[in-house]
Design an enzyme around this catalytic site. Structure first.
Site, PDB file in Angstrom:
ATOM      1  N   GLU A 132      26.443 -39.279   4.067  1.00  0.00           N
ATOM      2  CA  GLU A 132      26.147 -40.656   4.475  1.00  0.00           C
ATOM      3  C   GLU A 132      26.367 -41.591   3.295  1.00  0.00           C
ATOM      4  O   GLU A 132      25.559 -41.669   2.384  1.00  0.00           O
ATOM      5  CB  GLU A 132      24.709 -40.788   4.970  1.00  0.00           C
ATOM      6  CG  GLU A 132      24.457 -42.133   5.616  1.00  0.00           C
ATOM      7  CD  GLU A 132      23.344 -42.955   4.986  1.00  0.00           C
ATOM      8  OE1 GLU A 132      23.086 -44.065   5.484  1.00  0.00           O
ATOM      9  OE2 GLU A 132      22.743 -42.528   3.987  1.00  0.00           O
TER      10      GLU A 132
ATOM     11  N   ASP B 222      21.767 -37.544   2.949  1.00  0.00           N
ATOM     12  CA  ASP B 222      21.414 -38.959   3.039  1.00  0.00           C
ATOM     13  C   ASP B 222      21.683 -39.706   1.732  1.00  0.00           C
ATOM     14  O   ASP B 222      21.413 -39.182   0.651  1.00  0.00           O
ATOM     15  CB  ASP B 222      19.919 -39.041   3.375  1.00  0.00           C
ATOM     16  CG  ASP B 222      19.424 -40.453   3.586  1.00  0.00           C
ATOM     17  OD1 ASP B 222      19.829 -41.066   4.578  1.00  0.00           O
ATOM     18  OD2 ASP B 222      18.630 -40.953   2.751  1.00  0.00           O
TER      19      ASP B 222
HETATM   20  C1  GLC Z   1      19.820 -43.823   4.732  1.00  0.00           C
HETATM   21  C2  GLC Z   1      19.175 -43.909   6.097  1.00  0.00           C
HETATM   22  C3  GLC Z   1      18.289 -45.115   6.150  1.00  0.00           C
HETATM   23  C4  GLC Z   1      17.248 -45.006   5.066  1.00  0.00           C
HETATM   24  C5  GLC Z   1      17.890 -44.756   3.701  1.00  0.00           C
HETATM   25  C6  GLC Z   1      16.878 -44.345   2.689  1.00  0.00           C
HETATM   26  O1  GLC Z   1      20.656 -44.882   4.492  1.00  0.00           O
HETATM   27  O2  GLC Z   1      20.164 -43.952   7.090  1.00  0.00           O
HETATM   28  O3  GLC Z   1      17.691 -45.262   7.405  1.00  0.00           O
HETATM   29  O4  GLC Z   1      16.504 -46.202   5.021  1.00  0.00           O
HETATM   30  O5  GLC Z   1      18.849 -43.727   3.745  1.00  0.00           O
HETATM   31  O6  GLC Z   1      16.516 -43.003   2.856  1.00  0.00           O
END
Ligand code: GLC
Length: 632
Positions: A313, A271
């Site tokens: 991500e 993430d």
């Molecule tokens: C990522 C997740 C999102 C979250 C962020 C902080 O972008 O997809 O939903 O708010 O990380 O962890």
């Protein structure tokens, strides 16, 4: 690494040694570049070496077999039968045991990859949808326990379904044990986070930092009276950024990765990876060290659990995103998957403007036709908002103003733009920069909610066609298409979030509805209903994908200039022949000259999606509104 001399049979230790030899060149040089100057570097390095051996020894036999299978079939995640589905465990099936009872449903759709949205133990109260984790080794008690989790991954694996989970590596909840110790003043744990006695440095950093949640969590630092310190909090106050410059943090996260891998996780969704490394004077996003860290993390998994792949991500612009799939020195060694944010953004942009020029330009200019050992996660919607990642340069190349186009898109999708078919809500409005993002489900953004309200049958048809065209796009582009829970039955926006105290401030809950199983039943019973047509149409698209070997992600995706602003087209270049994929982004009929089609190396005009020949009276293939064709 001591190499063993010609063993008579391949035992576990030999396998480990061979894999160690294969990937250590990706691990230690990165580790040394990151940590060589740190006083603990050598000590942690030894501990890491021991850690990897320990987790390999503890790895269950069925997962060791999977490792071997994947070593022999390294392109398993690039094959067209890989189809993803993303859901919240509670909203989809109640709990982990419930998930097992829904595997048939997923199997019927052709799903072979499931993303359990955050399922590790979150902080109590508002946990940013589970992204504020207080224990990486425990399952959210509302979903079950670790034994239930292992049972669920085993049941999925038995059906050829790979389980993906989120690993939030940029921050922990402030309630995580490490954070509690830091808060109590333990110097070793204070060094796990980024804390400051006064605001001198935070103020200097703020000069070049952006804000992730400007409305609800402005700024990037939080002052704690009891600690008498500022803490770096890029996201929410309760999410404390980890100090990745400390090798001990690297060690801890490798251990968490291996722990989850040994519980049967096959895809780790790392993430918010752009935020890992901080550097004064920058946005502190996508710094070169992020890629060194990610390559090193990847190598650790290749040594201990090669069945596991990494989804990174990084929701950033095109040029910034590609390195997460490995570029330059990291080629083939970093993420196996990364979200194709640009494809998603360009789909919604072209749908609103009825013009594919910007899409063709952006996707054709910035992305290589093929990637090494990696591919995209393609999607139309996910649990997050849509940020209009259209650069001023790309917009400018088409004679557009970037700022004006981004504003247009927000107004179009919150429904306020005259004539808009969409219903959505703004998210993350930044008064200072004028930036605004969008929340809403696929169906509501594509026009179904409004069309149903207005009882406009024609508009319902158009909305359904937009939804199906989008899914045909992400199923053929190259990569694993991710179906977001409920989109297969066209779930509309859920305004109920406004009544939930922990959700009301966050419009992303608009598109995180509960799965509607009664609607699934109804959709099946009435295949001509809106939901029935979407479910049937989507299943047909996914089935066609799985049967089309040319859609393997390793084959090039050539973005084509059609010379027609209504149409977006690309060719998938398989050695056995090309597939030409064409999408009509307008509600009017279009046509495609057969001569142009033949130039793309496609002759017989068989459409895989409708499984029929495409007629071409007068040398023109007619394309209905929102047509999608995959021509072989
Ligand atoms: C990522 C997740 C999102 C979250 C962020 C902080 O972008 O997809 O939903 O708010 O990380 O962890």
């Amino acid at each position: 690494m001591p190499r063993r001399a010609a063993p008579s049979s391949v035992d576990d230790d030999t396998l480990f040694d061979l894999r160690y030899a294969r990937a250590e060149g990706d691990l230690w040089p990165m580790y040394d570049r990151l940590y060589a100057g740190h006083p603990d570097a050598a000590k942690v390095r030894d501990a890491l070496d021991q850690l990897m051996r320990r987790y390999w020894n503890a790895r269950p036999a069925d997962l060791k077999l999977l490792d071997l299978t994947r070593d022999l079939e390294p392109d398993w995640f690039q094959k067209p039968d890989r189809i993803g589905y993303v859901f919240y465990i509670d909203r989809f099936a109640g709990d982990l045991r419930g998930v097992e009872s829904r595997l048939d449903y997923l199997g019927d759709m052709g799903v072979t990859y499931v993303h359990f949205m955050p399922c590790l133990k979150p902080r109590p109260g508002d946990s940013d949808g589970g992204y504020s984790v207080m224990d990486y080794r425990a399952i959210n008690p509302a979903y079950g326990d670790m034994a239930d989790f292992e049972a669920a991954t085993r049941a999925a694996r038995a059906r050829g379904i790979s389980v993906c989970v989120d690993l939030v590596i940029n921050h922990t909840a402030k309630e995580h044990d490490w954070a509690l110790k830091a808060r109590a003043g333990d110097p070793a744990y204070l060094d796990y986070y980024l804390t400051f006695e006064d605001d001198t440095l935070p103020r200097q950093y703020e000069r070049s930092l952006l804000e992730v949640f400007p409305e609800t969590a402005p700024g990037n630092f939080t002052w704690y009276d009891d600690m008498q310190r500022w803490v770096w909090t890029s996201f929410n106050e309760h999410q404390w950024d980890l100090n990745w410059a400390n090798p001990q943090v690297f060690f801890e996260m490798v251990e968490v990765m291996l722990f989850l891998a040994n519980k049967g996780v096959e895809v780790l969704r790392l993430d918010a990876v752009a935020f890992l490394w901080k550097r004064m004077g920058t946005r502190c996003q996508s710094e070169p060290e992020c890629h060194m860290l990610l390559q090193a993390l990847r190598a650790a998994c290749r040594i201990v659990c090669p069945a596991v792949i990494h989804l990174e991500e990084a929701i950033v612009g095109p040029e910034e995103m590609l390195p997460y799939l490995g570029r330059g020195e990291h080629d083939g060694k970093e993420g196996n998957l990364a979200y194709h944010n640009s494809l998603m953004v360009q789909f919604w942009s072209a749908l609103a403007s009825r013009d594919t020029g910007l899409m063709t330009h952006t996707l054709g200019t910035h992305f290589p036709p093929a990637l090494t050992n990696a591919t995209y996660a393609t999607y139309l919607r996910c649990h997050d908002d849509i940020g209009w990642a259209v650069t001023d340069e790309d917009a400018g190349a088409l004679g557009l103003s970037g700022a004006a186009h981004r504003r247009f898109l927000s107004e179009f999708y919150d429904g306020s733009f005259p004539g808009s078919f969409a219903k959505g809500a703004l998210f993350g409005v930044n008064e200072e920069t004028g930036d605004a993002r969008i929340s809403g489900t696929c169906a509501s953004l594509a026009g179904l909610e409004r069309a149903l309200e207005e009882q406009d049958a024609e508009a319902v048809n158009r909305a359904i066609d937009r939804i199906l065209m989008g899914h045909a796009l992400i199923a053929s582009f190259g990569g694993i298409p991710l179906i977001y829970m409920g989109d297969e039955i066209a779930l509309l926006n859920d305004y109920g979030y406004l009544d939930i105290a922990d959700h009301a401030h966050d419009s992303r809950w608009l598109h995180r509805p509960h799965m509607d199983w009664a609607a699934v039943k109804a959709a099946r019973a009435q295949p001509q209903s809106a939901a029935g047509r979407v479910l049937g149409g989507l299943t047909a698209i996914l089935t066609a994908r799985a049967r089309t070997p040319e859609l393997h992600a390793k084959y090039a995706t050539d973005i084509l200039e059609t010379g027609r602003p209504a149409l977006f087209a690309f060719a998938r270049r398989a050695p056995t022949g090309s597939i030409l994929c064409v999408f009509n982004f307008r509600e009017t009929w279009q046509s495609l000259p057969t001569g142009w089609v033949a130039q793309q190396g496609v002759r017989d005009g068989h459409d895989i999606l409708s499984d029929g020949a495409l007629g071409a009276p007068d040398g023109q293939i007619p394309l209905p509104p929102y047509a999608r064709v995959w021509i072989r």
